[in-house]
Enzyme design. Structure first.
Site, PDB file in Angstrom:
ATOM      1  N   LYS A  53      -1.223  -1.437   4.612  1.00 48.34           N
ATOM      2  CA  LYS A  53      -0.833   0.067   4.664  1.00 48.34           C
ATOM      3  C   LYS A  53      -2.433   0.484   5.316  1.00 48.34           C
ATOM      4  O   LYS A  53      -2.363   1.595   5.920  1.00 48.34           O
ATOM      5  CB  LYS A  53      -0.321   0.685   3.251  1.00 48.34           C
ATOM      6  CG  LYS A  53       0.980   0.261   3.350  1.00 48.34           C
ATOM      7  CD  LYS A  53       1.286   0.419   1.753  1.00 48.34           C
ATOM      8  CE  LYS A  53       2.776   0.163   1.619  1.00 48.34           C
ATOM      9  NZ  LYS A  53       3.595   0.058   0.162  1.00 48.34           N
ATOM     10  N   GLN A  97       1.255   1.996  -5.393  1.00 48.24           N
ATOM     11  CA  GLN A  97       2.044   0.990  -5.100  1.00 48.24           C
ATOM     12  C   GLN A  97       2.422   0.549  -6.587  1.00 48.24           C
ATOM     13  O   GLN A  97       2.177   0.429  -7.524  1.00 48.24           O
ATOM     14  CB  GLN A  97       1.053  -0.074  -4.592  1.00 48.24           C
ATOM     15  CG  GLN A  97       1.336  -1.214  -4.267  1.00 48.24           C
ATOM     16  CD  GLN A  97       2.654  -1.428  -2.982  1.00 48.24           C
ATOM     17  OE1 GLN A  97       1.984  -0.601  -2.200  1.00 48.24           O
ATOM     18  NE2 GLN A  97       3.439  -1.866  -3.044  1.00 48.24           N
ATOM     19  N   ASP A 120       5.860   8.585  -0.044  1.00 45.11           N
ATOM     20  CA  ASP A 120       6.459   7.615  -0.145  1.00 45.11           C
ATOM     21  C   ASP A 120       7.886   8.305  -0.505  1.00 45.11           C
ATOM     22  O   ASP A 120       9.044   7.385  -0.255  1.00 45.11           O
ATOM     23  CB  ASP A 120       6.114   6.850  -1.542  1.00 45.11           C
ATOM     24  CG  ASP A 120       5.645   5.397  -1.368  1.00 45.11           C
ATOM     25  OD1 ASP A 120       5.905   4.843  -0.448  1.00 45.11           O
ATOM     26  OD2 ASP A 120       5.261   4.880  -2.415  1.00 45.11           O
TER      27      ASP A 120
END
Ligand code: NAP
Length: 283
Positions: A53, A97, A120
């Site tokens: 990412k 994460q 997200d």
């Protein structure tokens, strides 16, 4: 193989070039889109994901910060970091994460992220916006799937889709996005008694289960579009999806490969969401 491949790498390359251009336009106005990626613990798969990412951000001209903490970090300390990132004007998107260590409640952490930086799309505010059709951040994986369908010019209106899997990050938002496009959606899960009876009716099948060969050729209507979200390992340890690719690609009209399908699109949509957050902050 009869099915046409939907190439997630090629589509990602195109979309990331667009992101880079829009990022340049923002930079000309003195704003560099910034993403903070927070990793707690040393889960090996998570380490690979966050590295990819961060690398993708840098390649796309976005500023990224990787904050790594050991697994002992307390929930209170993590919430403090989130509060600091919420207040940081150089950071437009925050990604924590998952999974987090067991002593940290993931939902509490997600809810602590400012909805304006929830790239997200996991915050209840983002989920509520998707549910009601209001603007907001869409979870990256199903959003990437929608872009893949768009890329083949597929007319969704009036079609029937079967989504296999009902997680908050893939299955449910996928179903809502399809519904918004006037698709009739069936959601299947581990308690669905006869999965094949459903998938055989589908014009579009999205497999988001996490088990190899959940979808085989005998379960697919000829010409259907098959999107494979799953990420599993085969007997040789190679990455594979939920779909029996060799068999299903003989029957389907379109299919996504694993690797090189939905995976790269997930990261691409993270960049798109971060850029969108930065553009929104710039007014
Ligand atoms: P998850 O939270 O474990 O959800 C899996 C879903 O599959 C659940 O709803 C479960 O049903 C359902 N299921 C399990 N066995 C089934 C069966 N035999 N038949 C039908 N449904 C079944 O997983 P997730 O987070 O949604 O992820 C799904 C897969 O996508 C995983 O392989 C994950 O690694 C992958 N993934 C890939 C990307 C990417 O970028 N490519 C991104 C995210 C996830 P119940 O609800 O009844 O338990």
């Amino acid at each position: 193989m009869t099915a046409q491949l939907i190439d997630g790498n090629a589509l990602s390359t195109r979309l990331r070039a667009e992101v880079a251009q829009r990022a340049l336009a923002l930079k000309a106005r003195g704003i560099t889109p910034g993403l903070a990626v927070v990793l707690v613990g040393d889960n090996p798969a998570s380490q690979v994901y966050v590295r990819n990412k961060v690398k993708a951000c840098e390649a796309g001209g976005l500023h990224s910060v990787l904050e790594k903490y050991d697994a002992q970090l307390s929930q209170a300390q993590l919430l403090q970091r989130i509060a600091a990132l919420n207040a940081d004007p150089a950071i437009h998107g925050i990604l924590v994460q998952l999974p987090l260590p067991p002593h940290i409640d993931a939902q509490t952490v997600i809810e602590a992220i400012s909805p304006a930086k929830d790239v997200d799309g996991f915050h209840v505010a983002s989920a509520g916006a998707l549910m009601t059709g209001l603007p907001g951040f869409w979870p990256c994986t199903p959003h990437g799937c929608m872009r893949m369908l768009e890329s083949i010019g597929y007319e969704l209106k009036g079609k029937h889709a079967v989504v296999i899997g009902r997680s908050n990050i893939v299955g449910k938002p996928m179903a809502l996005m399809l519904l918004q496009q006037d698709v009739t959606v069936t959601i299947c899960h581990s308690r669905t008694p006869d999965l094949k009876a459903h998938t055989l009716q589908a014009d579009v099948i999205v497999a988001a289960v996490g088990k190899r060969k959940v979808l085989t050729a005998d379960m697919v209507k000829p010409g259907a579009v098959v999107l494979d979200v799953g990420m599993n390992r085969d007997d040789e340890g190679k990455l594979c999806g939920d779909v029996d690719f060799a068999g299903v690609s003989q029957v389907a009209g379109y299919i996504t490969p694993v690797p090189g399908g939905v995976g790269p699109m997930t990261i691409t949509m993270l960049l798109v969401n971060t850029l969108q957050a930065a553009e929104a902050s710039a007014g």
